[in-house]
Design a protein around this motif. Structure first.
Motif, short mmCIF file in Angstrom:
data_model
loop_
_atom_site.label_atom_id
_atom_site.label_comp_id
_atom_site.label_asym_id
_atom_site.label_seq_id
_atom_site.Cartn_x
_atom_site.Cartn_y
_atom_site.Cartn_z
N SER A 195 -45.60 -16.15 37.67
CA SER A 195 -46.69 -15.49 38.24
C SER A 195 -46.48 -15.07 39.63
CB SER A 195 -48.12 -16.27 38.26
OG SER A 195 -48.48 -16.75 37.05
N VAL A 196 -45.69 -15.66 40.46
CA VAL A 196 -45.81 -15.72 41.86
C VAL A 196 -44.50 -14.27 42.01
CG1 VAL A 196 -44.19 -16.08 43.92
CG2 VAL A 196 -45.75 -17.65 42.63
N LEU A 197 -43.45 -14.12 41.09
CA LEU A 197 -42.67 -13.11 41.11
C LEU A 197 -43.40 -11.81 40.45
CD1 LEU A 197 -39.31 -14.58 39.75
CD2 LEU A 197 -39.92 -13.75 42.07
N MET A 198 -44.33 -11.94 39.38
CA MET A 198 -44.70 -10.74 38.93
C MET A 198 -45.89 -10.35 39.62
SD MET A 198 -43.03 -10.11 36.23
CE MET A 198 -44.30 -8.96 35.22
N GLY A 199 -46.34 -11.19 40.68
CA GLY A 199 -47.72 -10.61 41.49
C GLY A 199 -49.14 -10.63 40.69
N ARG A 200 -49.14 -11.31 39.41
CA ARG A 200 -50.14 -11.37 38.76
C ARG A 200 -50.15 -12.44 37.59
NH1 ARG A 200 -49.76 -5.83 35.36
NH2 ARG A 200 -48.96 -4.94 37.48
N PRO A 201 -51.36 -12.85 37.17
CA PRO A 201 -51.29 -14.16 36.16
C PRO A 201 -50.39 -13.91 35.05
CG PRO A 201 -53.44 -13.72 36.85
CD PRO A 201 -52.64 -12.48 37.40
N THR A 202 -49.30 -14.60 34.83
CA THR A 202 -48.38 -14.42 33.95
C THR A 202 -48.15 -15.58 32.91
OG1 THR A 202 -47.30 -13.12 35.32
CG2 THR A 202 -45.90 -14.16 33.56
#
Length: 257
Positions: A69-76
């Protein structure tokens, strides 16, 4: 030797009980933040995320395991544990309740060069492993040794990573990005097109799109060493099969790392 025979049942029971309690594959509670699992098989505990909020779902095998989620910048929700088994992924999506399916914001699916239908054995997608299934696991000799590894890792430094609550691997130490996977020529990599896997991929893509879920397909970068040694005709046939199954996809195979 005979004097040890009476103690053998007790020793076996102790080993089974130890494996059951340690739960090295996360069958009881699945991946939990801060704890190392030898090889967490169960994705069921992760699916509660789709009950509470919309999530981007990521799958495609080990090469996508660090996408958090941190790398994607959204809930993953990273489901790399489904590996590159197209039929397994298709059946997973079809098993989701309408609510969970609706909460998938988008799917990012990395198309693996070895797309297959290996049918990896996983516990039920929506439930924890049952008592009988866990007992069967605990009785396997390999599970006892994996339980020992799990205990040693958790009593020690915990290993290099743990499974985060979004399913991605979280590095405890500084990650080491070493050449792996398709970084060089590997004669064990089978580039043959597998019709059953392509059909399963096509079915999964159609099902997701029919339910309003946007799917973004892409391939992983390949090294020059691998491309120089690979059979270009087979690579071309595979990409043609991908196109037939899913339509457009992003081809990063020749993007330099």
């Amino acid at each position: 030797m005979r004097r040890w025979l009476p103690a053998l049942p007790a020793a076996l029971a102790l080993c089974v009980g130890f494996t059951w309690h340690v739960d090295p594959y996360g069958e009881r509670g699945g991946p939990r933040p801060g704890r190392y699992f030898y090889n967490a098989r169960s994705i069921a505990p992760l699916l509660g995320q789709l009950e509470r909020e919309k999530r981007v779902v990521i799958l495609g095998g080990d090469r996508i395991r660090l996408a958090s989620s941190v790398l994607m910048g959204r809930p993953t929700l990273n489901l790399y544990q489904l590996d590159s088994d197209a039929a397994l992924a298709r059946d997973f999506f079809k098993s989701l309740s309408p609510r969970r399916l609706k909460n998938i914001e988008k799917v990012y699916w990395m198309l693996d060069l070895e797309l297959h239908t290996r049918r990896i054995k996983l516990p039920d997608y929506n439930e924890h492993a049952g008592t009988m299934e866990r007992l069967k696991t605990a009785l396997a000799p390999r599970a006892f040794f994996d339980a020992l590894v799990t205990v040693m890792r958790n009593l020690g430094d915990g290993g290099d990573f743990y499974i985060g609550d979004d399913g991605a691997r979280v590095s405890i130490r500084e990650p080491r990005f070493e050449p792996q996977g398709f970084g060089s020529s590997d004669e064990n990599i089978n580039l043959e097109v597998r019709p059953a896997a392509i059909e399963a991929l096509k079915d999964a893509a159609a099902y997701l799109r029919a339910n309003g879920v946007k799917v973004v397909f892409f391939t992983s970068p390949l090294s020059d060493a691998f491309l120089d040694a690979a059979d270009t005709a087979k690579l071309g046939a595979q990409h043609a099969a991908f196109t037939e199954a899913v339509g457009e996809f992003y081809d990063f195979s020749r993007v330099e790392g």
